[in-house]
Design an enzyme around this catalytic site. Structure first.
Site, short mmCIF file in Angstrom:
data_model
loop_
_atom_site.label_atom_id
_atom_site.label_comp_id
_atom_site.label_asym_id
_atom_site.label_seq_id
_atom_site.Cartn_x
_atom_site.Cartn_y
_atom_site.Cartn_z
CB CYS A 166 -1.25 0.22 1.34
SG CYS A 166 -2.54 1.00 1.53
CG HIS B 53 -4.38 -3.53 1.96
ND1 HIS B 53 -2.95 -3.35 3.08
CD2 HIS B 53 -4.45 -2.34 1.89
CE1 HIS B 53 -3.45 -1.91 3.43
NE2 HIS B 53 -3.94 -1.89 2.42
CD GLU C 184 -2.09 -6.20 4.79
OE1 GLU C 184 -2.48 -4.81 4.85
OE2 GLU C 184 -1.44 -6.93 3.72
#
Length: 217
Positions: free
Chosen positions: A88, A198, A200
């Site tokens: 990001c 992202h 994650e």
């Protein structure tokens, strides 16, 4: 030697005050990395992989990174071919500059180019989107073309102008996504990888992508 007998890769999630360090830690641990959240200089320098998350304003992230000597750590790691991955705003600060509200902030300048407001009917770009993975991408290996990733951002790199990059790094592979207009969604450049989305927070697709990164460490 089977995977189970190899010791897990040591990954430091760089904790400089500007990233979702806990979700990054959980996602990396889930795919088998030995993860530590720290800003400790020696640990960040010596880890197999360094993950640099980032949320919020480009200028604030850069300030926080410099205060934690992250700019120096990233530069030193890359000059020695040691893997670094930005996520990001952690990707955006790798570019030459960020432009927010007409104010320009110098980035790390690993890649030329500007991070600028997205030209799109709806900003921020928030939610799931597909990407156009670069030819020969290792980051997206094993992922379908329709795999979706989770984005939250109002700024992006809209032009990729690199002719000849850092001669010590392999030629960059650039992955694109579109929200209103095309923008850079990921870059693989030798030891330096980065994603605008992202991983994650991107479920199984994100886990595969992090697995791919750890496999290169």
């Amino acid at each position: 030697m089977g995977m189970s007998t190899a010791s897990p890769k040591k990954v430091v999630v760089f904790d400089y005050g500007f990233g979702n360090v806990r979700s990054a830690e959980r996602a990396l641990a889930r795919v088998g990395a030995d993860v530590e959240i720290t800003r400790d200089y020696e640990k960040a320098m010596n880890a197999d992989g360094l993950l640099v998350p980032g949320v919020g304003a480009f200028s604030a992230c850069m300030r926080g990174l410099k205060e934690a000597r992250g700019d120096w750590i990233i530069g030193r790691r890359l000059s020695g071919g040691r893997p670094v991955m930005g996520i990001c705003v952690g990707m955006q600060i790798l570019f030459a500059r960020g432009v927010e509200h007409g104010v320009e902030t110098e980035g790390l300048d690993e890649w030329p180019g500007s991070v600028e407001p997205l030209n799109a009917p709806v900003v921020p770009h928030m939610g799931w989107n597909t990407v156009e993975a670069a030819d020969g991408s290792e980051l997206f290996a094993g992922l379908d073309a329709d795999a979706r990733f989770y984005f939250v951002h109002s700024y992006a790199v809209r032009d990729w102008t690199l002719e000849i990059g850092n001669p010590t790094l392999a030629a960059p592979k650039v992955t694109w996504a579109t929200h209103g207009e095309p923008f850079v969604a990921a870059v693989e450049n030798g030891a330096l990888w980065a994603t605008q989305f992202h991983p994650e927070k991107s479920g199984d697709a994100g886990a595969q992508l992090l697995t791919n990164w750890i496999g290169t460490l």
